[in-house]
Design an enzyme around this catalytic site. Sequence first.
Site, PDB file in Angstrom:
ATOM      1  N   GLY A  11       0.909  -1.150   0.155  1.00  0.00           N
ATOM      2  CA  GLY A  11      -0.069  -0.056  -0.006  1.00  0.00           C
ATOM      3  C   GLY A  11       0.890   1.311   0.051  1.00  0.00           C
ATOM      4  O   GLY A  11       0.618   2.328   0.740  1.00  0.00           O
ATOM      5  N   ASN A  62      -2.133  -7.578  -5.359  1.00  0.00           N
ATOM      6  CA  ASN A  62      -3.433  -7.642  -4.464  1.00  0.00           C
ATOM      7  C   ASN A  62      -2.593  -8.490  -3.216  1.00  0.00           C
ATOM      8  O   ASN A  62      -2.640  -9.603  -3.069  1.00  0.00           O
ATOM      9  CB  ASN A  62      -4.403  -8.381  -4.953  1.00  0.00           C
ATOM     10  CG  ASN A  62      -5.690  -8.732  -3.865  1.00  0.00           C
ATOM     11  OD1 ASN A  62      -5.763  -8.107  -2.922  1.00  0.00           O
ATOM     12  ND2 ASN A  62      -6.737  -9.488  -4.525  1.00  0.00           N
ATOM     13  N   VAL A  63      -2.575  -8.009  -2.147  1.00  0.00           N
ATOM     14  CA  VAL A  63      -1.931  -8.381  -0.966  1.00  0.00           C
ATOM     15  C   VAL A  63      -3.067  -9.753  -0.216  1.00  0.00           C
ATOM     16  O   VAL A  63      -2.495 -10.562   0.520  1.00  0.00           O
ATOM     17  CB  VAL A  63      -1.685  -7.613   0.266  1.00  0.00           C
ATOM     18  CG1 VAL A  63      -0.576  -6.749  -0.108  1.00  0.00           C
ATOM     19  CG2 VAL A  63      -2.898  -7.123   1.022  1.00  0.00           C
ATOM     20  N   TYR A 154     -13.110  -4.110  10.671  1.00  0.00           N
ATOM     21  CA  TYR A 154     -11.814  -3.514  10.774  1.00  0.00           C
ATOM     22  C   TYR A 154     -11.119  -3.583  12.045  1.00  0.00           C
ATOM     23  O   TYR A 154     -10.113  -4.122  12.139  1.00  0.00           O
ATOM     24  CB  TYR A 154     -12.087  -2.032  10.373  1.00  0.00           C
ATOM     25  CG  TYR A 154     -10.636  -0.930  10.382  1.00  0.00           C
ATOM     26  CD1 TYR A 154      -9.890  -1.332   9.224  1.00  0.00           C
ATOM     27  CD2 TYR A 154     -10.527  -0.129  11.407  1.00  0.00           C
ATOM     28  CE1 TYR A 154      -8.974  -0.368   8.938  1.00  0.00           C
ATOM     29  CE2 TYR A 154      -9.436   0.452  11.262  1.00  0.00           C
ATOM     30  CZ  TYR A 154      -8.392   0.631  10.053  1.00  0.00           C
ATOM     31  OH  TYR A 154      -7.301   1.309  10.031  1.00  0.00           O
ATOM     32  N   LYS A 158      -7.591  -5.582  12.617  1.00  0.00           N
ATOM     33  CA  LYS A 158      -6.427  -4.862  13.239  1.00  0.00           C
ATOM     34  C   LYS A 158      -6.128  -5.320  14.742  1.00  0.00           C
ATOM     35  O   LYS A 158      -4.701  -5.537  14.981  1.00  0.00           O
ATOM     36  CB  LYS A 158      -6.814  -3.242  13.642  1.00  0.00           C
ATOM     37  CG  LYS A 158      -7.026  -2.714  12.138  1.00  0.00           C
ATOM     38  CD  LYS A 158      -5.756  -2.802  11.240  1.00  0.00           C
ATOM     39  CE  LYS A 158      -5.981  -1.714  10.114  1.00  0.00           C
ATOM     40  NZ  LYS A 158      -4.688  -1.908   9.465  1.00  0.00           N
TER      41      LYS A 158
END
Length: 241
Positions: A11, A62-63, A154, A158
């Site tokens: 990114g 694309n990771v 999210y 994380k």
Amino acid sequence: MLKGKVALVTGGSRGIGAAIARQLASMGANVAVIYAGNQQAAEEVCSQCREFGVESRAYRCNVADFGETKDTVAAVKADFGTVHILVNNAGITRDGLIPMMKEDAFDAVLDTNLKGAFNMIRHCAGLFLRNREGCIINISSVSGLMGNAGQCNYAASKAGLIGLTKSVAKELAPKGIRCNAIAPGFIRTDMTGTQEKNPLLAMIPLGTMGEAEDVAQAAAYLATAKYVTGEVLRVDGGIAM
Ligand code: NAI
């Protein structure tokens, strides 16, 4: 300070990733910039890195895709010889309240933010083991520490990154490989472009949003802190205190 080292930043075409790429280049590292779609932006970051007298190349990947990440690490190895520093920065949000959240919004965020980091670590691990050195920096979030309404996907990704970080740190420490995380708070980037009026901003003890360069400074520290591993470094103006 990082002369001769090779850094791979996912990114890296904008925002925090671009700032980290430039920071590591300024310290002498050659930088592989991994981008999802915007080649022009990635090439621009590479040329900014080259201004510091280092080598820099962009790779589309694309990771979230295990095979693509494998091929990308192989391509970086072919071009640069190896990887010493891996920064897992690529991340997305697909916010929504739980009763309305679509399955694909949960999967996409976990696949990019958490599995993406696993994919990159998995494919770089062999290089680190061969070198008997390596530094992994995972970009987590204060959402992963505190939780956040409307961000269950999210925050889970994380928080998962923190578990991943500590497990990798414990497993690979005997091999000279360090793994740390950074937990940024509200940082001014495209991702937070619409957050300027978020009521949570009033809860930041230091009173303002952070800049991408503030996170890059933390990455510079972790890239060189040879006795630090398994740490989660908050860069959040104190919000998660
Ligand atoms: P951004 O949206 O400006 O940049 C994210 C980068 O990840 C973009 O270059 C994008 O193309 C790339 N990306 C997304 N999906 C990808 C995929 N599947 N494969 C490869 N690359 C992909 O966001 P920003 O703000 O620079 O965020 C960077 C990291 O910092 C993210 O992991 C984010 O979750 C984290 N973060 C950001 C905060 C903020 O306030 N901006 C706060 C806490 C964490």
